[in-house]
Structures are given as structure tokens and as C-alpha cells.
Design a protein around this motif. Structure first.
Motif, short mmCIF file in Angstrom:
data_model
loop_
_atom_site.label_atom_id
_atom_site.label_comp_id
_atom_site.label_asym_id
_atom_site.label_seq_id
_atom_site.Cartn_x
_atom_site.Cartn_y
_atom_site.Cartn_z
N SER A 121 0.82 -1.21 0.00
CA SER A 121 0.00 0.00 0.00
C SER A 121 0.85 1.26 0.00
N CYS A 122 1.98 1.24 0.72
CA CYS A 122 2.86 2.40 0.75
C CYS A 122 3.45 2.67 -0.63
N CYS A 123 3.95 1.64 -1.28
CA CYS A 123 4.53 1.81 -2.62
C CYS A 123 3.48 2.27 -3.62
N THR A 124 2.32 1.65 -3.59
CA THR A 124 1.26 1.99 -4.55
C THR A 124 0.73 3.39 -4.29
N GLY A 125 0.51 3.75 -3.04
CA GLY A 125 0.00 5.08 -2.74
C GLY A 125 0.97 6.18 -3.12
N TYR A 126 2.28 5.93 -2.94
CA TYR A 126 3.27 6.93 -3.33
C TYR A 126 3.30 7.12 -4.84
N ALA A 127 3.23 6.02 -5.58
CA ALA A 127 3.24 6.12 -7.04
C ALA A 127 2.00 6.86 -7.55
N LEU A 128 0.85 6.58 -6.98
CA LEU A 128 -0.38 7.24 -7.43
C LEU A 128 -0.42 8.71 -7.05
N ALA A 129 0.29 9.09 -6.00
CA ALA A 129 0.24 10.48 -5.54
C ALA A 129 1.28 11.36 -6.20
N LYS A 130 2.46 10.83 -6.51
CA LYS A 130 3.57 11.68 -6.94
C LYS A 130 3.99 11.49 -8.39
N SER A 170 -4.58 -23.83 2.00
CA SER A 170 -3.27 -23.42 2.51
C SER A 170 -3.39 -22.01 3.07
N LEU A 171 -2.48 -21.69 3.97
CA LEU A 171 -2.49 -20.33 4.54
C LEU A 171 -2.14 -19.28 3.50
N ALA A 172 -1.39 -19.66 2.47
CA ALA A 172 -1.07 -18.72 1.40
C ALA A 172 -2.34 -18.28 0.66
N GLY A 173 -3.33 -19.16 0.59
CA GLY A 173 -4.58 -18.79 -0.04
C GLY A 173 -5.35 -17.72 0.71
N ILE A 174 -5.06 -17.57 2.00
CA ILE A 174 -5.67 -16.50 2.79
C ILE A 174 -4.84 -15.22 2.69
N ILE A 175 -3.52 -15.37 2.64
CA ILE A 175 -2.63 -14.21 2.70
C ILE A 175 -2.60 -13.45 1.39
N VAL A 176 -2.39 -14.14 0.28
CA VAL A 176 -2.13 -13.48 -1.00
C VAL A 176 -3.29 -12.58 -1.45
N PRO A 177 -4.56 -13.04 -1.43
CA PRO A 177 -5.63 -12.14 -1.89
C PRO A 177 -5.86 -10.92 -0.99
N SER A 178 -5.30 -10.94 0.22
CA SER A 178 -5.55 -9.85 1.17
C SER A 178 -4.42 -8.83 1.24
N ILE A 179 -3.41 -8.98 0.38
CA ILE A 179 -2.24 -8.10 0.49
C ILE A 179 -2.59 -6.68 0.08
N LEU A 180 -3.12 -6.50 -1.10
CA LEU A 180 -3.41 -5.16 -1.60
C LEU A 180 -4.86 -4.82 -1.32
N THR A 181 -5.08 -3.83 -0.49
CA THR A 181 -6.43 -3.39 -0.13
C THR A 181 -6.65 -1.97 -0.61
N ALA A 182 -7.86 -1.70 -1.05
CA ALA A 182 -8.18 -0.35 -1.53
C ALA A 182 -8.09 0.67 -0.40
N THR A 183 -8.47 0.27 0.80
CA THR A 183 -8.40 1.19 1.93
C THR A 183 -6.98 1.62 2.21
N GLY A 184 -6.03 0.68 2.20
CA GLY A 184 -4.63 1.03 2.45
C GLY A 184 -4.06 1.93 1.37
#
Length: 307
Positions: A121-130, A170-184
Motif C-alpha cells: 500500500s505504501c509503494c502503490t500510494g506513493y506512485a499514485l500520488a507523486k 493453505s495459509l497462502a490462499g488467505i494471505i495473497v488475496p488480502s495483500i493489496l487493499t483499496a483502503t490502504g
């Protein structure tokens, strides 16, 4: 001709007479303003206390009930305080139903997902802002569109993607789809938009590269936003129930919320164990907030600029 000399005591008395009514008027005016401000504060303060009681009393009853024996939970008349205190519900919840495995799985998922979510979210938000780029604007619109869709609408396609990638059960199936959130992404983009462009331009004039500007300037000043999103992300993943229920099939990989649901039997419910497990599940969230609340939303984005 004789010169008259003024008595200094008379002058001081003359100067003091007109100031006394002014002081009295100022004192009365200050008293009226204080009383008016006090009257304005009574109503919102009373409302806040009523809301705090409305939210806090059920939580207090819930926590105190976890220390009651199973036979006292539905005794009449109902009592707020336990007649006999016991922690047997906590012991049974932790030792039965593989509760420690559920706790460990949930903690692993929440920690890994939170770290990856903050970074992405930090990387994406910076790219979209600057950065001014057409494709970035289209990408931002797509991210914004996901906030307009109910979560239930995206469950089926997300499940198909996770299954086809081999991450089902698998736990990866829970983690991967939740990484990038619109709120973040929206949180970091809104924050970086408030950072003056002069700060970035000054760093570029000094010869700093883009990665250096991001990691040495933008990341440090965005720490309050990182901690805010980290608290939210940890809470989301810790309390997530629907998505792990769809992805996981192996009981050894169940998360905490699915494990608590498994305590509820088809014929009867051990309320003492269920209450103990529920209280244990909220302890990490309370500790997380108490530790990091002083860092939340405490940014000083003008720290690197001079007037």
C-alpha cells in the motif's frame, strides 16, 4: 508666584478608580463565558457517557461472564459479577479443540499479511500520488471501483483464482488475496498528496534517486499512516471468518474464528468454553491498540522544509 506640586498619592488613586469597574466587568464577562461554555459542554459530554455505557456494558458483561461456571450463566436472577470466580473455561478452551494451533495459524496469517499490506500500500500510494501517468490514473480508478462492490460479489472469482493457482487449503490462499487493499492504498495516497512537492524536488536537486527519496524521506514521515494501517490490517485478518472458511478444509490449518465456530456443537454448546475462547481471541487486538495508539496519526509532514 508659587508652583503647585501634585501629590503622587492623589494621582495613583485617580488612575485606579476607573480601572476597578473595568476589572469587575471583565470578571463578570469571563464568568458568563465560562458558564456558557460549561453549558455547551454538558450535552455532548452526557451523550458520550451514554454511548460509552451502551457499548461498554455488554462487553463488560461478556468478559465477566467468561469467569462464571457454566451453571451460573443462565441462573435467575441474572447477576453481573460471578458468584464464584473460575478460569476453567479458559483452560478448557486452550487445551481442547487444538485451540493453540488455531491461535498460531491466525497470528501467522495476521502478521505476514499486515507486513505485506503495509509495504504494498505504501509503494502503490506513493506512485499514485507523486507520478503523473495515464496508466496509474486508470489503475487508481480500478482500485477505487473495488470499494463500490460488496465483498460477497468478489468471493467466487477470487476463490477460482486461488484454486487455479494451487493455493487452496493453505495459509497462502488467505494471505495473497488480502495483500493489496483499496483502503490502504487510499490512505497512503491521501497522505502523500499532502506532502509538499518542494520536499521531493529539493531531494532531486541534491542528487537523490527515486528509490532513495522514497525510502529515506517518504517512508519515515509516513510512519503514523503505516501504524494506522497495520492496526486495521491486523484486526481485519484476525477477525476474518468468511474467506478462511471457504479456502481452508484441513482442521490443522483453521484460523481462530473458524476454531471458535467449531466449539459450537449441533446439539449443545459449552458456553463457558466458548466465552473463554472468545475473550482470548480479543486480547491480542486490545494489546496491539494499547501499544501503538500513541503513534497513530501523529505525522509532521513539514519537518523537512524551512520557511
Amino acid at each position: 508666584m508659587t508652583a503647585s506640586v501634585a501629590d503622587p498619592r492623589i494621582d495613583r488613586a485617580a488612575d485606579a478608580r476607573p480601572t476597578q469597574p473595568r476589572a469587575d466587568r471583565s470578571r463578570r464577562r469571563g464568568g458568563k463565558n465560562g458558564a456558557r461554555q460549561l453549558g455547551r459542554a454538558i450535552a455532548p459530554t452526557t451523550l458520550l457517557w451514554v454511548l460509552a455505557f451502551a457499548y461498554g456494558f455488554p462487553l463488560l458483561w461478556f468478559v465477566l461472564s467468561s469467569f462464571k461456571p457454566a451453571g451460573d450463566l443462565f441462573s435467575f436472577p441474572l447477576s453481573l459479577l460471578p458468584k464464584s470466580w473460575t478460569v476453567q473455561g479458559y483452560v478448557d478452551a486452550w487445551n481442547s479443540f487444538n485451540f493453540y494451533e488455531f491461535f498460531g495459524n491466525t497470528f501467522l496469517v495476521a502478521i505476514v499479511t499486515t507486513i505485506l499490506t503495509v509495504v504494498a500500500s505504501c509503494c502503490t500510494g506513493y506512485a499514485l500520488a507523486k507520478y503523473d501517468n495515464l496508466w496509474l490514473k486508470i489503475f487508481f480508478v480500478c482500485i477505487l471501483a473495488t470499494t463500490m462492490l460488496p465483498t460477497e460479489v468478489m468471493l467466487a472469482p477470487t476463490f477460482l483464482v486461488v484454486r487455479d493457482l494451487g493455493m487452496y487449503n493453505s495459509l497462502a490462499g488467505i494471505i495473497v488475496p488480502s495483500i493489496l487493499t483499496a483502503t490502504g492504498v487510499l490512505m497512503f495516497r491521501a497522505f502523500f498528496l499532502t506532502v509538499p512537492d518542494e520536499l521531493v524536488e529539493a531531494a532531486r536537486i541534491d542528487g537523490a534517486r527515486e528509490l532513495s527519496i522514497f525510502f529515506r524521506i517518504m517512508v519515515p514521515i509516513s510512519r503514523p499512516i503505516m501504524l494506522t494501517l497495520a492496526i486495521f490490517s491486523f484486526q481485519w485478518r484476525w477477525n476474518d471468518y468468511i474467506w478462511p472458511l471457504l479456502v481452508l478444509n484441513d482442521p490443522s490449518k483453521f484460523t481462530l474464528q473458524i476454531g471458535i465456530q467449531s466449539i459450537v456443537g449441533a446439539q449443545n454448546i459449552n458456553w463457558s468454553v466458548l466465552l473463554g475462547a472468545s475473550v482470548i481471541s480479543i486480547v491480542p487486538l486490545v494489546l496491539l491498540y494499547l501499544v501503538f495508539q500513541k503513534y497513530v496519526m501523529n505525522a509532521n509532514i513539514n519537518a523537512g522544509l524551512k520557511d
